[in-house]
Design an enzyme around this catalytic site. Structure first.
Site, short mmCIF file in Angstrom:
data_model
loop_
_atom_site.label_atom_id
_atom_site.label_comp_id
_atom_site.label_asym_id
_atom_site.label_seq_id
_atom_site.Cartn_x
_atom_site.Cartn_y
_atom_site.Cartn_z
N GLU A 148 2.18 -12.93 3.27
CA GLU A 148 2.44 -11.65 4.04
C GLU A 148 2.66 -12.01 5.37
OE1 GLU A 148 0.40 -11.69 1.41
OE2 GLU A 148 1.23 -9.98 0.21
N HIS A 197 -6.65 -1.38 -3.47
CA HIS A 197 -5.38 -1.34 -3.77
C HIS A 197 -4.89 0.07 -3.68
CE1 HIS A 197 -5.60 -5.40 -5.17
NE2 HIS A 197 -4.20 -5.17 -5.43
#
Ligand SMILES: Cc1ncc(C[n+]2csc(CCOP(=O)(O)OP(=O)(O)O)c2C)c(N)n1
Ligand SMILES: Cc1ncc(C[n+]2csc(CCOP(=O)(O)OP(=O)(O)O)c2C)c(N)n1
Ligand SMILES: [Mg+2]
Ligand SMILES: [Mg+2]
Lengths: 337, 323, 337, 323
Positions: free
Chosen positions: D60, D129
């Protein structure tokens, strides 16, 4: 890069251990199959990531670990958690969002944890648990407890920064931790080789941390067991961490939503032929373990899974008052007076 | 009572707890022989040795991850992140792992750990080394958040944070490291979650934190000369938040001002303002006004930085204008 | 690990280039000395990190770069920024927090940037600029501009996650970027070998990204220039990134606040003897460059620095209205209507 | 007008802009041949090819760093971060590098880039999440922040974000990906920074964002049956913030409620509340009330998640009780 797959001279593994390895693999397989069936029945809440085909790794390590050793794994962690002795019913119930779930419904499939069996958690953000496992090993080291932390992760995880930081720290501090990369060839839907600078994402990087490359057949329970023994023994002796790359394959898709269509048929066939359980059964039979004994193991595993399913199904839904519990150690979620 | 600087008080707080509890360990970059880049941990290495006071590589994720793994397996680690700005480099570890794991496991895992970090502006370090980021931590359920305004609290709150069974982030304002103050002799621990009324006035309530507390006090003296008497609440802890003290003082005076070093949007003052606008609404006699750094990164040059951060003068002007 | 320091067969470097290298090193040295004097005069606001002793690296690369190539560097970036042609007066004034500073006082010493000369910024959070440099290289690649990004960073930076992610991505995407690790032996006050798993923090990790290890004497301007030429040429040709480790030493402390007392005397003496400018001057003299020519370069450098200092000193303080400018591309800082 | 799902509208927005501007590139994990794990980018790879639609490693920081480096040198990159929770793994890149570089260089560097990310709960993914993290981005000066509540806006706001010369984070609510709605044919761009009054009522103003907008509308219908008429403001953009619309509507009705998917502390609603408590104070007829997820990580089980997140029923009950 030409790191070679190691074929350790298979030392004699005693019959009992081998049967234990077989039993564990069968149980994990049956659990995952059942989890899949429950999903088809629409009973599984949220996502789930099965490790069908990867059982030799979890079994090999779990059998070699001391009861007080630590396991750290990922969202693909049903097997690793159960292999340490966690309750199957608790796991099923957690997948189903029930109050009798291992985490009372608060974690779900991706976060199975059973601290009293050394299963220190399933981590769902790629890479995070590598430094955390190093920390548990640091704690064991300074407490002189002789415990070892074993940390499982995927091939895709080797490209994230936390991997690098954890490996370096573990070596510099000589921590009793074993990093096990389960290379199943894929991230979610993307082949690992398309996004990785080296062929063997973990083994080819071991030298960057002063470590020996260890590349093994992750579908061979004996090899995994032996690899576990040597790497754990090294850690326990104070000689520091290891980085293992175990080659394997997941039989299904990445998660419940994924049919895994991106995988070439031939590749899938080839790996199904290398199914760790099928292979191990054949080896046991060749080593004169009676069919009936293996069948007995298989039947008992099915029964265990059936019972656990039943227990989970009978659970009530998660209790809504759990929402405002256990943010803090006093059991509460209070942020104000 | 001894007079200590803020940085000495920090070291004293750590030493007190390391002495008391052999499970307390301290790690960070350049913290051991070097005593920390802010010299806030001088002497610890000599006193407790290389096992308990350890240098790390420049690996913030590994530092915080290691603290987490150690805390869940029996230690009480303290991890230093040199500048709070660098929390961003290990934010996953803090916000997603440390903050959530106890909850997700419904209490199986305890995380008695402390993250200490140098915070805030006024030292001309520029936008990547000067942020006041208490609100980042406050926004994440599962983190306790503390910031002291004086040496005694620096020691006492840090000691409490180390004893706390949950993860606590302790923000140490860089601009305060050099200030001196009386610190009680002997063991000193201040409870978390208790705000302190540091000045009592009938006309308005000014809520401040860390380096903004002395500025608010300075402003209050000036306002007093104009006949405006301000109550000043030193928050000390954002989580847990002492809403009782805040609401009580706001209700008494009918007016609320916050003084925040952070840029405006979603600062902790917004939360206090929303609390008062809900739970003290009927007692409010005028608008709630926030005094913050404008919503910009902090500039480096001295004249710019000084003009951007809330000053005593700006507090005085703002309060005066709106009363 | 036994990566060897490379001594490239010093190809003939022409006289003009060598004088340019010398001139640049002397200018950077004089700039840093002056910055230190201004600090003692209490004119420098905030912190500053001098690169005294590391000039051969910045000079070697800058001279080898094309004007439109990109430089990414750290808070220790005065030299790298000036070497690309940025204004010395602008740099001094920025250190002094003046309105005529390169960033009008908004960045300070740690963030010198001069985009029109390809100096794409000085980054003050360790590791961040490696992925950013890769991004600039990606842009050059897809725009087919032929530009190369060169990214300088320290030894300590090799242990942070962003290093790992950037290297892997750059290799996988075959980006035209050169990563140059200036190994000066220390993080802030901590020796790099005490916190690193391998001896050569960059070179010993090159293989983890499928790259050749390149370990060079960072205090030799000829070697640095040649290394720059080959690595930049490789990048420009489409053959992908390189990772260079240049061995060097900073003559002073980490930052203005640091007297650098943690360094053994003998070590400091040894490295002062290897001063890149002293060595290069001797080599030039040995190669029959007249003393007077070198003295002329030195005098002009001093004059340049004096003039720049004067210009900077005459600047007004930064303009307070700049605070609410240039958050956004419309020049404003408006977050509301 | 065509009826599209939210996820199709996202892909359509990206396609529209990639078609228009050859400098738009798109990168992320599993975004190319796979079409994204939420199938929100299906067809782009086939249409624009492997150069402009690229898979990345699980890195990321490298993804966002690459987007930044590309944006400062002439591209207009779009980077996908699969779940907004993972923003934490590259938060330094976003909050310290992307947000601050233009400012620190006083405008030398422009960063026309977009970060798209799947946000929020309701899908039983658990605490790592499911977060609604718009407030993390709102708190950082230098970032624009957008979140759509319907397919038309999903396309229009995304297109505007791609054209915007500054960095924009586009939050896409996972729970909305499947919903369908009319999307204007042809080129469709919605301006950033303009809130929308989606319901007009005289009794109170409910400010909501993304998935909370349909919930607020549902609640308003029920409240209407009780004789309470609510105005609903769909914020659409947190930065820039349409304070004019918010203040106007609050002043009209005299009452303000926020509906936030995020846990309470320092949510965007706190900022809105503090804005109103300052600038609309004289027009307020009652307390400002925030309806949020409690300040806890989001639990995984369906019954728990549903009970934790604001529901239409909770909105109805809260408004009713306080009017
Ligand atoms: C930081 C982060 N990025 C992306 C994801 C989304 N994600 C979940 S699993 C996965 C693939 C991981 O691949 P690998 O490490 O090989 O493990 P495997 O699933 O094959 O066991 C991705 C990209 C994530 N969870 N965390
Ligand atoms: C992420 C991060 N951690 C810590 C720091 C504080 N810090 C600034 S410079 C530095 C040392 C860097 O060492 P090295 O990479 O060798 O570069 P050098 O200063 O020697 O040029 C540290 C730890 C930082 N700026 N960023
Ligand atoms: Mg994998
Ligand atoms: Mg260094």
């Amino acid at each position: 890069m030409s790191t070679q797959v190691k074929k350790p001279a298979t030392a004699e593994i005693d019959r009992e251990t081998r049967l234990r390895l077989y039993q564990l693999m069968v149980e994990l397989r049956d659990f995952e199959q059942r989890a899949y069936e429950l999903f088809l029945e629409n009973l599984v809440r949220g996502t789930s990531h099965l490790a069908l085909g990867q059982e030799a790794i979890s079994a090999g390590y779990a059998v070699a670990m001391r009861p007080d050793d630590y396991t750290f794994c990922t969202y693909r962690g049903h097997g690793h958690t159960l292999a340490r002795g966690a309750s199957m019913a608790g796991a099923f119930a957690e997948l189903m969002g029930r109050g009798n779930g291992m985490l009372h419904g608060k974690g779900g499939s991706m976060h199975l944890t059973d601290v009293k069996h050394g299963a220190m958690g399933s981590y769902a953000i790629v890479g995070a648990h590598l430094p955390i496992a190093a920390g548990a090993a640091w704690s064991a080291q300074v407490r002189k407890s002789g415990q070892v932390a074993v940390c499982f992760f995927g091939d895709g995880t080797t490209n994230i920064g936390a991997f690098h930081e954890a490996l370096n720290l573990a070596v510099v501090w000589k921590l009793p931790v074993v990093f096990v990369c389960e290379n199943n060839g894929y991230m979610e839907y993307t082949p690992i080789e398309s996004v990785t600078a080296v062929k063997h994402p973990a083994a080819d990087r071991a030298a960057a941390y002063g470590l020996e490359p260890i590349l093994v057949d992750g579908n061979d329970a004996d090899i995994m067991y032996e690899t576990a023994q040597t790497t754990i023994a090294k850690a326990r002796s104070g000689a520091g961490p290891s980085l293992v790359e175990a080659l394997t394959y997941r039989h299904g898709g990445h998660s419940r939503a994924d049919p895994g269509k991106y995988r070439p048929d031939a590749e899938l066939r080839e790996w199904l032929a290398k199914d760790p359980i099928k292979r191990y059964r054949e080896r046991l039979v060749a080593n004169r373990v009676p069919e009936a004994e293996l069948a007995g193991i298989e039947t008992r595993a099915q029964e265990k899974v059936d019972e656990a399913t039943e227990e989970a199904r009978n659970g009530a839904p998660a209790r809504v008052d759990a929402i405002e519990r256990q943010v803090w150690s006093d059991g509460s979620a209070r942020w104000r007076n | 009572m001894a007079e200590l600087s803020f940085r000495e008080a920090v070291a004293a707080g750590i030493a007190q707890e390391m002495e008391r509890d052999p499970l307390v360990y301290f790690i960070g970059e350049d913290v051991a022989a070097a005593g920390g880049v802010f010299k806030a941990t001088v002497g610890l290495f000599e006193r407790f040795g290389p096992d308990r006071v350890r240098d790390t590589p420049i690996s913030e994720q590994a530092i915080i991850g290691a603290a987490m793994g150690a805390a869940m397996t029996g230690l009480r680690p303290i991890a230093e992140i040199m500048f709070s700005d660098f929390l961003a480099t290990c934010w996953d570890m803090i916000a997603n792992q440390i903050a959530k794991t106890r909850y997700m496991t419904d209490g199986q895992v305890s995380l008695p750990l402390v993250i200490r970090t140098a915070n805030g502006g006024g030292t001309r370090f520029g936008a990547q080394h000067s942020q006041s980021l208490e609100n980042w931590a406050m926004a994440v359920p599962g983190l306790k958040v503390v910031a002291a305004s004086n040496p005694a609290d620096a020691k006492g709150l840090l000691a409490a944070a180390i004893r706390d069974p949950d993860p606590v982030i302790v923000f140490e304002q860089k601009s305060l490291y050099g200030i001196k103050g009386e610190v009680p002799d002997g063991e000193h621990v201040e409870p978390l979650g208790v705000a302190k009324v540091v000045r009592d006035g009938k006309d308005c309530t000014i809520v401040a934190l860390a380096a903004m507390v002395p500025k608010a006090i300075e402003a209050a003296e000036q306002l007093s000369a104009d006949g405006i008497e301000a109550t000043i609440v030193d928050l000390r802890s954002l989580v847990p938040l002492d809403t009782q003290t805040i609401l009580r003082e706001v209700k008494k005076t009918g007016r609320l001002f916050t003084v925040e070093e952070n840029p405006r949007l979603c600062g902790w003052g917004a939360e206090i303002a929303s609390l008062a606008a809900d739970e003290a609404f009927d007692d409010l006699d005028g608008p709630i006004i926030r005094i913050t750094t404008p919503h910009v990164p902090l500039p480096a040059a001295d004249v710019l930085e000084d003009a951007a951060m809330p000053s005593a003068q700006r507090i005085v002007d703002t309060v005066r204008k709106s009363m």
